[in-house]
Design an enzyme around this catalytic site. Structure first.
Site, PDB file in Angstrom:
ATOM      1  N   GLN A  82     -42.661 -41.006   2.303  1.00  0.00           N
ATOM      2  CA  GLN A  82     -43.294 -39.730   2.115  1.00  0.00           C
ATOM      3  C   GLN A  82     -43.341 -39.143   3.691  1.00  0.00           C
ATOM      4  OE1 GLN A  82     -47.240 -39.920   0.337  1.00  0.00           O
ATOM      5  NE2 GLN A  82     -47.384 -37.967   0.178  1.00  0.00           N
ATOM      6  N   HIS A 126     -39.897 -35.558  -6.686  1.00  0.00           N
ATOM      7  CA  HIS A 126     -38.201 -34.865  -6.485  1.00  0.00           C
ATOM      8  C   HIS A 126     -37.709 -35.167  -7.923  1.00  0.00           C
ATOM      9  CE1 HIS A 126     -38.172 -35.289  -2.133  1.00  0.00           C
ATOM     10  NE2 HIS A 126     -39.025 -35.864  -2.226  1.00  0.00           N
ATOM     11  N   ASP A 183     -35.429 -28.115  -3.234  1.00  0.00           N
ATOM     12  CA  ASP A 183     -35.591 -28.713  -1.938  1.00  0.00           C
ATOM     13  C   ASP A 183     -34.704 -28.373  -0.584  1.00  0.00           C
ATOM     14  OD1 ASP A 183     -35.492 -30.910   0.190  1.00  0.00           O
ATOM     15  OD2 ASP A 183     -36.289 -32.487  -1.372  1.00  0.00           O
ATOM     16  N   ILE A 184     -35.313 -28.019   0.522  1.00  0.00           N
ATOM     17  CA  ILE A 184     -34.479 -27.499   1.899  1.00  0.00           C
ATOM     18  C   ILE A 184     -33.560 -28.632   2.428  1.00  0.00           C
ATOM     19  CG2 ILE A 184     -35.988 -25.604   1.939  1.00  0.00           C
ATOM     20  CD1 ILE A 184     -37.052 -26.996   4.567  1.00  0.00           C
ATOM     21  N   HIS A 209     -45.788 -34.938  -4.794  1.00  0.00           N
ATOM     22  CA  HIS A 209     -44.698 -34.248  -5.609  1.00  0.00           C
ATOM     23  C   HIS A 209     -43.623 -35.273  -6.080  1.00  0.00           C
ATOM     24  CE1 HIS A 209     -43.592 -34.803  -1.188  1.00  0.00           C
ATOM     25  NE2 HIS A 209     -42.288 -35.099  -1.485  1.00  0.00           N
TER      26      HIS A 209
END
Length: 147
Positions: free
Chosen positions: A100, A108, A37-38, A106
């Protein structure tokens, strides 16, 4: 079907899976793709996505949900052993009101640490605060009636 093609053509996660958008890839298999994750909440926070586009938890095909969840479990075990995490949160956000922001399903995988220097996440609610028993029972009744 053209709506799905339009959505996937504009989807950042589809671009990551296709290799047209860069990422820090962790692993992939025939059905899933995992990358860092960025905007991480903790050290090692990553995302697991199905390669096939689906917008959210409601839309995802059962076989893609199963594969994504099993991949997340495998990655969570590695995060515990290799990153020294003290726990793991597995999180899915379904819908704008549930936080979201990317509309490609997705999960996490969020390693959790006692060391606050590695873990910047805080709960959005206070555990241990019981809800209204009548409202809880009514929600249970409504859901049970349709399930």
């Amino acid at each position: 079907m053209s709506d799905l093609l339009d959505a996937s053509a504009q989807c950042v996660f589809c671009g990551i899976v296709a290799g047209t958008i860069p990422c820090a890839k962790v692993t992939e298999d025939a059905t899933t793709f995992a990358f860092m994750d960025i905007d991480p909440g903790s050290d090692g926070h990553l995302l697991v996505v199905p390669k096939r586009h689906s917008a959210d938890l409601v839309e995802i095909l059962p076989e893609d949900l199963t594969a994504t969840t099993l991949a997340a479990q495998r990655i969570a075990k590695a995060a515990l052993s290799e990153l020294g995490a003290d726990g793991i949160n597995l999180l899915n956000c379904c819908g704008t009101e549930a936080w979201q922001t990317i509309f490609h399903f997705h999960l996490h995988v969020i390693p959790r640490y006692r060391d606050r220097g590695k873990d910047r996440m805080e709960l959005p609610f206070e555990p241990g605060m019981p809800g209204d028993a009548e409202a809880i029972a009514e929600s249970a009744r409504m859901l049970a009636a349709v399930l």
